[in-house]
Design a protein around this motif. Sequence first.
Motif, PDB file in Angstrom:
ATOM      1  N   GLN A 228       0.799  -1.224   0.000  1.00  0.00           N
ATOM      2  CA  GLN A 228       0.000   0.000   0.000  1.00  0.00           C
ATOM      3  C   GLN A 228       0.835   1.279   0.000  1.00  0.00           C
ATOM      4  OE1 GLN A 228      -3.423  -0.422  -0.241  1.00  0.00           O
ATOM      5  NE2 GLN A 228      -2.781  -2.569  -0.402  1.00  0.00           N
ATOM      6  N   VAL A 229       2.140   1.158  -0.189  1.00  0.00           N
ATOM      7  CA  VAL A 229       3.025   2.334  -0.161  1.00  0.00           C
ATOM      8  C   VAL A 229       3.756   2.428  -1.494  1.00  0.00           C
ATOM      9  CG1 VAL A 229       4.975   3.445   1.009  1.00  0.00           C
ATOM     10  CG2 VAL A 229       3.317   2.108   2.337  1.00  0.00           C
ATOM     11  N   PRO A 230       3.673   3.573  -2.190  1.00  0.00           N
ATOM     12  CA  PRO A 230       4.368   3.722  -3.479  1.00  0.00           C
ATOM     13  C   PRO A 230       5.884   3.704  -3.310  1.00  0.00           C
ATOM     14  CG  PRO A 230       3.380   5.807  -2.804  1.00  0.00           C
ATOM     15  CD  PRO A 230       2.884   4.776  -1.843  1.00  0.00           C
ATOM     16  N   GLU A 231       6.595   3.332  -4.375  1.00  0.00           N
ATOM     17  CA  GLU A 231       8.039   3.171  -4.318  1.00  0.00           C
ATOM     18  C   GLU A 231       8.765   4.455  -3.940  1.00  0.00           C
ATOM     19  OE1 GLU A 231       9.816   0.312  -4.521  1.00  0.00           O
ATOM     20  OE2 GLU A 231       7.827  -0.611  -4.490  1.00  0.00           O
ATOM     21  N   ASP A 232       8.286   5.598  -4.436  1.00  0.00           N
ATOM     22  CA  ASP A 232       8.984   6.849  -4.115  1.00  0.00           C
ATOM     23  C   ASP A 232       8.876   7.183  -2.635  1.00  0.00           C
ATOM     24  OD1 ASP A 232       6.275   7.389  -4.283  1.00  0.00           O
ATOM     25  OD2 ASP A 232       6.522   9.341  -5.241  1.00  0.00           O
ATOM     26  N   GLU A 233       7.749   6.840  -2.022  1.00  0.00           N
ATOM     27  CA  GLU A 233       7.605   7.078  -0.581  1.00  0.00           C
ATOM     28  C   GLU A 233       8.492   6.119   0.204  1.00  0.00           C
ATOM     29  OE1 GLU A 233       4.164   7.775   2.847  1.00  0.00           O
ATOM     30  OE2 GLU A 233       3.627   6.762   0.987  1.00  0.00           O
ATOM     31  N   LYS A 234       8.589   4.876  -0.259  1.00  0.00           N
ATOM     32  CA  LYS A 234       9.497   3.924   0.395  1.00  0.00           C
ATOM     33  C   LYS A 234      10.928   4.470   0.380  1.00  0.00           C
ATOM     34  CE  LYS A 234       7.016  -0.329  -0.866  1.00  0.00           C
ATOM     35  NZ  LYS A 234       7.112  -1.583  -1.651  1.00  0.00           N
ATOM     36  N   LYS A 235      11.371   4.958  -0.772  1.00  0.00           N
ATOM     37  CA  LYS A 235      12.743   5.446  -0.910  1.00  0.00           C
ATOM     38  C   LYS A 235      13.017   6.645  -0.014  1.00  0.00           C
ATOM     39  CE  LYS A 235      13.315   3.701  -5.612  1.00  0.00           C
ATOM     40  NZ  LYS A 235      13.413   4.043  -7.052  1.00  0.00           N
ATOM     41  N   SER A 236      11.978   7.423   0.288  1.00  0.00           N
ATOM     42  CA  SER A 236      12.159   8.589   1.161  1.00  0.00           C
ATOM     43  C   SER A 236      12.274   8.194   2.630  1.00  0.00           C
ATOM     44  CB  SER A 236      10.987   9.562   0.988  1.00  0.00           C
ATOM     45  OG  SER A 236       9.793   9.050   1.562  1.00  0.00           O
ATOM     46  N   LEU A 237      11.970   6.931   2.941  1.00  0.00           N
ATOM     47  CA  LEU A 237      11.978   6.465   4.330  1.00  0.00           C
ATOM     48  C   LEU A 237      12.952   5.308   4.529  1.00  0.00           C
ATOM     49  CD1 LEU A 237       8.115   6.575   4.945  1.00  0.00           C
ATOM     50  CD2 LEU A 237       9.815   8.141   5.896  1.00  0.00           C
ATOM     51  N   VAL A 238      14.002   5.281   3.713  1.00  0.00           N
ATOM     52  CA  VAL A 238      14.991   4.213   3.807  1.00  0.00           C
ATOM     53  C   VAL A 238      15.822   4.379   5.085  1.00  0.00           C
ATOM     54  CG1 VAL A 238      17.139   3.366   2.785  1.00  0.00           C
ATOM     55  CG2 VAL A 238      15.138   3.730   1.350  1.00  0.00           C
ATOM     56  N   ALA A 239      16.096   3.267   5.755  1.00  0.00           N
ATOM     57  CA  ALA A 239      16.899   3.281   6.988  1.00  0.00           C
ATOM     58  C   ALA A 239      18.347   3.632   6.698  1.00  0.00           C
ATOM     59  CB  ALA A 239      16.811   1.921   7.666  1.00  0.00           C
ATOM     60  N   ASP A 240      18.995   4.262   7.661  1.00  0.00           N
ATOM     61  CA  ASP A 240      20.415   4.604   7.540  1.00  0.00           C
ATOM     62  C   ASP A 240      21.232   3.436   8.092  1.00  0.00           C
ATOM     63  OD1 ASP A 240      22.844   5.771   7.254  1.00  0.00           O
ATOM     64  OD2 ASP A 240      22.531   7.365   8.722  1.00  0.00           O
ATOM     65  N   ILE A 241      21.331   2.390   7.293  1.00  0.00           N
ATOM     66  CA  ILE A 241      21.935   1.146   7.763  1.00  0.00           C
ATOM     67  C   ILE A 241      23.454   1.246   7.805  1.00  0.00           C
ATOM     68  CG2 ILE A 241      22.165  -1.321   7.317  1.00  0.00           C
ATOM     69  CD1 ILE A 241      19.387  -1.175   5.965  1.00  0.00           C
TER      70      ILE A 241
END
Length: 363
Positions: A83-96
């Motif tokens: 339910q989350v678009p790819e661009d929104e996922k990329k904006s919330l990527v963890a700082d691993i």
Amino acid sequence: MPSLTLPQIPHYVPAPGTSEPLEYADLVVIDLAKAKSPEGRAELAVQVHDAMITQGFFYVVNHGLTPVQNARMFDIADVPFSQVPEDEKKSLVADIREAGSYQGYKLRQFWHIDSGVRDQIEHYNLLRDVHKKQHPKALVPLLPEIEAFARFNHFEILHPLLRLFALGLELPEETFVDCHNFDASGETFVRFMKYFPRSEDEEVKTKNVWLKGHTDWASVTILWSQPVAALQILSPDGKWRWIRHIENAIVINAGDAMEFFSGGLYKATIHRVVQPPADQRGYTRLSLFYFAMPDDDVKLVPHSESPVLQRHGITRRFEDADAPTMEMWRKGRCSVYGQTQLPKSENGVEEQMVNGVVVKHYN
């Protein structure tokens, strides 16, 4: 868990169970309802102790979450992926890599698995305090349920199990509870994780391994059982055996921190994820975890005051004076995992140094 009117979300339909004749690990089943009495805890402590010094994994049943609540949590677990678009996922990527933190998304193809093949695993991680980070819009209405789920795992499952771990070492019951505080600094977290099918070429190059053999670096891993067979443990006889799905059960294993606390007695068992059996291929595999860690400032030294350890002996991975804190260990393990192609020994074992300790991966 909340009982009010819940936000409407799509229902996640899990894959049907496998009918393949797999060789399953024979794991102890712990009836957590017995932990409510001193007599019950004494009985369960023996079972947990035996499980931890043999297989290192066990099941938990009668934990208090109903099958309906369980299904709802798997519906929620799928939201960050479907339910989350790819661009929104990329904006919330963890700082691993830099922060050594999984808070947020780990997207696919971040980890190297083998022979140039990268992973097809996506996960989203939330701190037990779900309000500390920004979350996908689709997940925001569900945060009260996720927070309640985190609290349930922490107080109704983790703490009772920590008491059993302590009793098995003949330590005061609250020994490990006291260093696993819900509101303390640390990164105990809920993880929603989804495995996506891979190409045949990728399967061949990795010998069907989706996530190479490893130990967890937390103290206790709480995994909610789901039907797609893929998880295997390395048994004491050196054979990989499958973990069987039990409806509405939990699979428990100890991680590095508990192994350090117990002077090597409670082993952090090596486990991996492989391609599912033939009748489940083509399905995604959705997983739901609670990764429990000691408070960040806790030093990972053996509880040498344990009468059990005094009789059994202590195996140290480092001298007490050099022991890392939980914060040091989790950041060290998190930041380097899957980032390089490591040299292999003849038996397929890879090694890397973390905080002066040799960490092995089994590929």
